[in-house]
Design a protein around this motif. Structure first.
Motif, PDB file in Angstrom:
ATOM      1  N   UNK A 166       0.832  -1.213   0.000  1.00  0.00           N
ATOM      2  CA  UNK A 166       0.000   0.000   0.000  1.00  0.00           C
ATOM      3  C   UNK A 166       0.858   1.250   0.000  1.00  0.00           C
ATOM      4  N   UNK A 167       1.917   1.253   0.820  1.00  0.00           N
ATOM      5  CA  UNK A 167       2.825   2.399   0.870  1.00  0.00           C
ATOM      6  C   UNK A 167       3.525   2.578  -0.468  1.00  0.00           C
ATOM      7  N   UNK A 168       3.994   1.483  -1.079  1.00  0.00           N
ATOM      8  CA  UNK A 168       4.658   1.554  -2.378  1.00  0.00           C
ATOM      9  C   UNK A 168       3.716   2.144  -3.422  1.00  0.00           C
ATOM     10  N   UNK A 169       2.461   1.710  -3.427  1.00  0.00           N
ATOM     11  CA  UNK A 169       1.491   2.186  -4.413  1.00  0.00           C
ATOM     12  C   UNK A 169       1.222   3.673  -4.243  1.00  0.00           C
ATOM     13  N   UNK A 170       1.054   4.113  -2.994  1.00  0.00           N
ATOM     14  CA  UNK A 170       0.814   5.531  -2.760  1.00  0.00           C
ATOM     15  C   UNK A 170       2.029   6.372  -3.163  1.00  0.00           C
ATOM     16  N   UNK A 171       3.219   5.927  -2.817  1.00  0.00           N
ATOM     17  CA  UNK A 171       4.429   6.662  -3.183  1.00  0.00           C
ATOM     18  C   UNK A 171       4.585   6.738  -4.697  1.00  0.00           C
TER      19      UNK A 171
ATOM     20  N   UNK B  78       5.107  13.691 -11.109  1.00  0.00           N
ATOM     21  CA  UNK B  78       6.061  14.804 -11.201  1.00  0.00           C
ATOM     22  C   UNK B  78       7.434  14.368 -11.710  1.00  0.00           C
ATOM     23  N   UNK B  79       7.650  13.042 -11.905  1.00  0.00           N
ATOM     24  CA  UNK B  79       8.962  12.576 -12.361  1.00  0.00           C
ATOM     25  C   UNK B  79       8.791  11.320 -13.202  1.00  0.00           C
ATOM     26  N   UNK B  80       9.788  10.972 -14.025  1.00  0.00           N
ATOM     27  CA  UNK B  80       9.698   9.761 -14.843  1.00  0.00           C
ATOM     28  C   UNK B  80       9.565   8.505 -13.992  1.00  0.00           C
ATOM     29  N   UNK B  81       9.006   7.467 -14.597  1.00  0.00           N
ATOM     30  CA  UNK B  81       8.753   6.223 -13.873  1.00  0.00           C
ATOM     31  C   UNK B  81      10.038   5.627 -13.323  1.00  0.00           C
ATOM     32  N   UNK B  82      11.076   5.579 -14.137  1.00  0.00           N
ATOM     33  CA  UNK B  82      12.339   4.984 -13.692  1.00  0.00           C
ATOM     34  C   UNK B  82      12.916   5.725 -12.495  1.00  0.00           C
ATOM     35  N   UNK B  83      12.853   7.026 -12.537  1.00  0.00           N
ATOM     36  CA  UNK B  83      13.377   7.827 -11.422  1.00  0.00           C
ATOM     37  C   UNK B  83      12.508   7.660 -10.171  1.00  0.00           C
ATOM     38  N   UNK B  84      11.202   7.521 -10.355  1.00  0.00           N
ATOM     39  CA  UNK B  84      10.299   7.321  -9.217  1.00  0.00           C
ATOM     40  C   UNK B  84      10.599   5.999  -8.515  1.00  0.00           C
ATOM     41  N   UNK B  85      10.796   4.941  -9.308  1.00  0.00           N
ATOM     42  CA  UNK B  85      11.112   3.645  -8.719  1.00  0.00           C
ATOM     43  C   UNK B  85      12.454   3.671  -7.996  1.00  0.00           C
ATOM     44  N   UNK B  86      13.428   4.338  -8.575  1.00  0.00           N
ATOM     45  CA  UNK B  86      14.744   4.417  -7.934  1.00  0.00           C
ATOM     46  C   UNK B  86      14.651   5.170  -6.611  1.00  0.00           C
ATOM     47  N   UNK B  87      13.857   6.233  -6.582  1.00  0.00           N
ATOM     48  CA  UNK B  87      13.689   7.001  -5.351  1.00  0.00           C
ATOM     49  C   UNK B  87      13.019   6.156  -4.266  1.00  0.00           C
ATOM     50  N   UNK B  88      11.972   5.416  -4.650  1.00  0.00           N
ATOM     51  CA  UNK B  88      11.276   4.566  -3.678  1.00  0.00           C
ATOM     52  C   UNK B  88      12.213   3.497  -3.141  1.00  0.00           C
ATOM     53  N   UNK B  89      13.004   2.886  -4.036  1.00  0.00           N
ATOM     54  CA  UNK B  89      13.929   1.850  -3.609  1.00  0.00           C
ATOM     55  C   UNK B  89      14.973   2.371  -2.638  1.00  0.00           C
ATOM     56  N   UNK B  90      15.476   3.582  -2.880  1.00  0.00           N
ATOM     57  CA  UNK B  90      16.518   4.132  -2.009  1.00  0.00           C
ATOM     58  C   UNK B  90      15.990   4.473  -0.625  1.00  0.00           C
ATOM     59  N   UNK B  91      14.749   4.916  -0.535  1.00  0.00           N
ATOM     60  CA  UNK B  91      14.249   5.352   0.768  1.00  0.00           C
ATOM     61  C   UNK B  91      13.547   4.245   1.545  1.00  0.00           C
ATOM     62  N   UNK B  92      13.420   3.039   0.958  1.00  0.00           N
ATOM     63  CA  UNK B  92      12.802   1.928   1.677  1.00  0.00           C
ATOM     64  C   UNK B  92      13.655   1.539   2.876  1.00  0.00           C
ATOM     65  N   UNK B  93      13.005   1.315   4.016  1.00  0.00           N
ATOM     66  CA  UNK B  93      13.740   1.031   5.240  1.00  0.00           C
ATOM     67  C   UNK B  93      14.208  -0.415   5.320  1.00  0.00           C
ATOM     68  N   UNK B  94      13.454  -1.362   4.771  1.00  0.00           N
ATOM     69  CA  UNK B  94      13.787  -2.769   4.897  1.00  0.00           C
ATOM     70  C   UNK B  94      14.514  -3.265   3.655  1.00  0.00           C
ATOM     71  N   UNK B  95      15.488  -4.153   3.884  1.00  0.00           N
ATOM     72  CA  UNK B  95      16.321  -4.632   2.794  1.00  0.00           C
ATOM     73  C   UNK B  95      15.521  -5.397   1.751  1.00  0.00           C
ATOM     74  N   UNK B  96      14.582  -6.269   2.198  1.00  0.00           N
ATOM     75  CA  UNK B  96      13.836  -7.058   1.218  1.00  0.00           C
ATOM     76  C   UNK B  96      12.962  -6.164   0.340  1.00  0.00           C
ATOM     77  N   UNK B  97      12.450  -5.065   0.902  1.00  0.00           N
ATOM     78  CA  UNK B  97      11.662  -4.124   0.093  1.00  0.00           C
ATOM     79  C   UNK B  97      12.545  -3.432  -0.934  1.00  0.00           C
ATOM     80  N   UNK B  98      13.760  -3.062  -0.527  1.00  0.00           N
ATOM     81  CA  UNK B  98      14.695  -2.440  -1.478  1.00  0.00           C
ATOM     82  C   UNK B  98      15.044  -3.407  -2.599  1.00  0.00           C
ATOM     83  N   UNK B  99      15.221  -4.681  -2.258  1.00  0.00           N
ATOM     84  CA  UNK B  99      15.555  -5.673  -3.277  1.00  0.00           C
ATOM     85  C   UNK B  99      14.418  -5.859  -4.275  1.00  0.00           C
TER      86      UNK B  99
END
Length: 406
Positions: free
Chosen positions: A70-75, A82-103
């Motif tokens: 749910x958090x991923x979908x909202x983010x 406001x930004x390209x899809x690739x950049x949005x995914x990279x931003x979400x991945x970098x700010x994820x707190x848990x390692x498995x979510x980043x992976x």
């Protein structure tokens, strides 16, 4: 085929980070060169190490929890506006707190960077992104309205999360309170009552019936608690094995739906979820039959699942949704009526949403009343049991006093 992590600069001068599958580092660099990307750094083996960290002890990849999805979908719905899809995914991945979510987000990001569509990239993680989710994303990409679809999908998931939270609260609170009450009564019967009744052994008089019953229960719990525990575990295991049989499970689910209060609650919750999901899919211009088929796969109650499958077949045969709901005879009349009104007015998505709102409000009102009533009921029952135990102890004392006074 191994994976390689890379950091590169695209033709527009922007930094690109992701993963690429290739036979070797040279092959990976050649593939990026073909995309006119300048490789800054490429590491071998890190993708395999990251994948190893994402393995569960049971031998499978970890998945995003409902809250994380749910958090991923909202983010994502916010960032892609406001930004390209690739950049949005990279931003979400970098700010994820848990390692498995980043992976997981990293693997989706890598798929998008490699040129695949988002829905296809999400398919790499089917446990985290269910078919219904991917179908809505695919519809958004096909129609060019991905930001709007993701916004609706985020709203849908947040409403479902809120309902799930209310269900957990409605079940967990009285369960914990009742469990604590049972533990207190069992402790009294096993440790307090035996100490007290030792004083009655020398009376030489017949104890009152209530006292004898309480002493018998206390002796059984103190001497055969292990047998009772084994019976409870065996009964639970037997019920679990029995419910794995589809015929038994179907009859059990049907019995649940026929219960006075619980049955209506299960039916209305399923109807609200189905109405909310179908409303979102119809508003997103997704085929109704596809939405019904995907929604049916998420239903756990076998009777409701069979009814949902029959609705799909009825619509495939040329019938209307409202007529199919009416023939199923397991859905709230309000949902059937509003669906028929929506089909007649050409506003099916709006009427389905209103039906979901009403059913969810009904559930909120029910849980509020139920929680308000359950607490005093459990406390009264616990008090009554404790009072019986105390009375069984006092009766021999009063009987002894009357004999002494005589």
């Amino acid at each position: 085929m191994p994976e390689f992590d890379y950091l590169a600069i695209d033709p527009a001068g922007r930094e690109r980070q992701g993963k690429i599958k290739a036979d070797s580092i040279d092959d990976a660099k050649a593939r990026l060169d073909a995309r006119k990307m300048f490789v800054v750094r490429m590491d071998a083996g890190r993708a395999d190490a990251a994948r190893g960290k994402a393995l569960l002890t049971f031998g499978g990849r970890q998945r995003l929890s409902a809250k994380e999805l749910t958090l991923f979908t909202r983010q994502l719905s916010t960032l892609i506006q406001v930004s390209p899809l690739e950049e949005s995914l990279r931003t979400i991945g970098r700010q994820s707190e848990k390692q498995h979510a980043r992976d997981i987000v990293g693997r989706v990001h890598a798929g998008v960077v490699e040129g695949r569509r988002l829905a296809e990239s999400l398919g790499v993680e089917p446990k985290s992104f269910p078919p219904l989710y991917r179908a809505m994303v695919a519809a958004g990409e096909s129609s060019g309205s991905l930001p709007q679809i993701m916004e609706r999908l985020a709203d849908l998931m947040e409403r479902q999360a809120a309902i799930h939270s209310k269900v957990v609260t409605a079940v967990a609170y009285p369960s914990v309170l009742a469990g604590f009450a049972v533990c207190v009564v069992v402790a009294l019967m096993m440790f307090v009552v035996p100490k007290v009744v030792e004083q009655f052994d020398t009376i030489g008089q017949t104890l009152p019936l209530l006292t004898r019953i309480v002493i018998g229960i206390s002796d059984f719990l103190a001497g055969y608690w292990w047998l009772l525990a084994i019976l409870i575990v065996a009964a639970g295991f037997g019920a679990w094995r029995a419910l794995r049989n589809e015929a038994i499970r179907y009859r059990f689910d049907g019995l649940l739906l026929r219960l006075p209060i619980v049955g209506r609650l299960i039916r209305d919750l399923h109807a609200a979820r189905m109405a909310r999901t179908l409303s979102t899919m119809v508003a997103s211009r997704l085929p109704l039959m596809e939405g019904l088929a995907l929604t049916a796969n998420t239903v756990h109650n076998r009777v409701l699942k069979k009814a949902s499958d029959e609705i799909v077949e009825a619509i495939r045969g040329g019938g209307s949704l409202s007529a199919a709901l009416r023939r199923a005879n397991v859905f709230p009349p309000l949902l059937v009526y509003l669906t028929a009104s929506g089909e007649a007015a050409g506003r099916l998505d709006t009427m389905l949403e209103r039906a979901a709102d009403y059913l969810e409000r009904e559930f909120d009102a029910f849980t509020s009343v139920a929680l308000a009533m359950l607490e005093p009921i459990i406390i009264i029952l616990m008090g009554a049991v404790v009072a019986v135990i105390i009375l069984s102890i006092l009766l021999p004392i009063l009987q002894l006093q009357s004999l002494t006074g005589a």
